[in-house]
Scaffold this motif. Structure first.
Motif, PDB file in Angstrom:
ATOM      1  N   CYS A 219       0.896  -1.257   0.045  1.00 19.77           N
ATOM      2  CA  CYS A 219       0.107  -0.074   0.040  1.00 19.77           C
ATOM      3  C   CYS A 219       0.956   1.219  -0.083  1.00 19.77           C
ATOM      4  O   CYS A 219       1.989   1.123   0.758  1.00 19.77           O
ATOM      5  N   VAL A 232      -2.832  -3.730  -2.724  1.00 27.51           N
ATOM      6  CA  VAL A 232      -2.560  -4.420  -3.977  1.00 27.51           C
ATOM      7  C   VAL A 232      -1.875  -5.661  -3.405  1.00 27.51           C
ATOM      8  O   VAL A 232      -0.854  -5.738  -2.518  1.00 27.51           O
ATOM      9  N   GLN A 277       1.125   0.271 -10.291  1.00 32.18           N
ATOM     10  CA  GLN A 277       0.719  -0.483  -9.120  1.00 32.18           C
ATOM     11  C   GLN A 277       0.540  -1.906  -9.347  1.00 32.18           C
ATOM     12  O   GLN A 277      -0.058  -2.546  -8.787  1.00 32.18           O
TER      13      GLN A 277
END
Length: 415
Positions: A219, A232, A277
């Motif tokens: 994160c 994630v 990400q």
């Protein structure tokens, strides 16, 4: 009968005299490019711009070509390496069940920095903070990252601290409750990154990575938005053993990397792309016997162009440098090749046959600096230039510990 005239031969000028500018052949001069017309030369010129917040942005406005050079990841890495110099080191140690850290200068800080306080600022983390202690997670781009942890070492709190010792400022971050950092979390690590790598006072990001429930999670906090992003996650195959995320991390381009230990006989690493990400756990296909009895595994950026590489310390404290290279067919997969071996005893001119190398205290992969503890003191080895210097006459640790270099843009002295 038409007469013909034989042209007179051209008489060369006397020795030592040059033709006038009007009669000189300028074809060669026209073919010689200006230094700023050669990318490599222009890159070297731009590399020496003052490390001010406006230097690279202004240079990028000159033209498309300048913008392409100053935004290239390899140029930014070289710019950081050229201007960010080691000012001192943070020393972490574990004594009597406590995890403490301190700071020592390794270069002349100058009068403007010498008086700065390099001890943790008196921050109240909240109710019940007496039950917690600040734990060092690393430093990058002039900032230090800390997290509060229970004094018994079995749990984490809900506070993180981003501390800028040079600017004398700190930011207390509240970790959201949806981040699973409880007792079932086997390891938590983090990294702080400046959004502008040439300015230690600009916005920053914090990437928090942890392992829980057979998955790796990341994160990111942004100081520009003042909030944490989405978590994630990716599954980790737990073939055997205890999964731990390694402490040291490196920043390669726009991606962060951590080593992942404890899954079978294969070595893995966590890869997180800050832009997309995307989070992945990738395998490092080294022969198992290479690191079966290792004395330390460290990620570095010693590959060509600042690419990802890995140092494996062997049992006799020889450093094997493995470099990740793409497959010849251009596929996304990569293979690792042994590039060279660094024999520390010969490099540091230690007595042969005498165990003077005690242990490796750490390798900082962004700037490729290794710290070696010997019976003669502690040495800092610059792996790119293979130069070294003694920073401590004696080992500053009693029960073991690690060293983490703190770099700054404005360290005027040398070690």
């Amino acid at each position: 009968m038409k007469s013909t005239r034989t042209p007179l031969p051209e008489i060369p000028p006397p020795v030592g005299l040059r033709p006038s500018r009007a009669t000189r052949d300028t074809s060669t001069l026209d073919e010689m490019p200006s230094p700023i017309d050669v990318d490599d030369l222009l890159s070297e010129i731009l590399l020496r711009l003052a490390p001010l917040p406006s230097s690279l942005p202004r240079a990028s406005l000159v033209c498309t070509r300048w913008r392409r050079i100053v935004t290239d990841p390899d140029f930014l890495r070289r710019f950081r390496a050229h201007h960010w110099k080691p000012l001192g080191v943070f020393l972490t140690s574990s004594q009597s069940g406590r995890r403490d850290f301190s700071f020592s200068f390794v270069s002349d800080p100058g009068d403007s920095i010498r008086h700065k306080r390099f001890s943790v600022p008196p921050v109240r983390a909240g109710a019940g903070d007496d039950d917690y202690t600040w734990v060092f997670l690393g430093c990058r781009h002039g900032r230090v990252l800390l997290i509060n942890r229970t004094r018994d070492g079995y749990g984490y709190g809900r506070r993180m601290l981003v501390w800028n010792p040079i600017a004398g400022e700190h930011h207390l971050l509240h970790v959201p409750h949806f981040l699973d950092l409880g007792r079932y979390c086997s390891s938590v690590q983090g990294a702080v990154i400046c959004a502008s790598s040439h300015n230690h006072k600009g916005p920053f990001k914090v990437a928090l990575v942890w392992n829980a429930d057979h998955s790796a999670h990341v994160c990111v906090y942004s100081s520009e938005t003042g909030d944490w992003g989405d978590v994630v996650s990716t599954r980790v195959r737990r073939e055997s053993g205890f999964i731990v995320i390694g402490f040291w991390n490196v920043l390669v381009g726009n991606s962060l990397y951590w080593l992942l230990f404890g899954i079978g006989r294969q070595l893995h690493m966590v890869e997180f792309d800050l832009g997309s990400q995307n989070l992945a756990v990738i395998q490092v296909p080294l022969p198992p016997d290479v690191y079966a009895n290792h004395r330390g595994l460290y990620l570095t950026t010693l590959a060509n162009g600042g690419g990802l590489s890995l140092i494996v310390m062997s049992a006799n404290l020889k450093a094997q440098l493995w470099e990740r290279t793409p497959d010849c067919d251009g596929a996304a997969t990569a293979r690792w090749m042994l590039r060279r071996t660094i024999e520390l005893d010969k490099l540091l001119s230690l007595r042969p046959g005498f165990p003077e190398c005690r242990r490796i205290l750490g390798v900082e992969g962004d700037h490729n600096v290794m710290f070696v503890s010997t019976y003669r003191g502690v040495f800092m080895v610059h792996l790119e230039s293979m130069q070294f210097e003694k920073i401590f006459e004696t080992n500053p640790f009693i029960d073991g510990g690690t060293i983490h270099p703190f770099t700054t843009l404005y360290a005027p002295g040398t070690c």
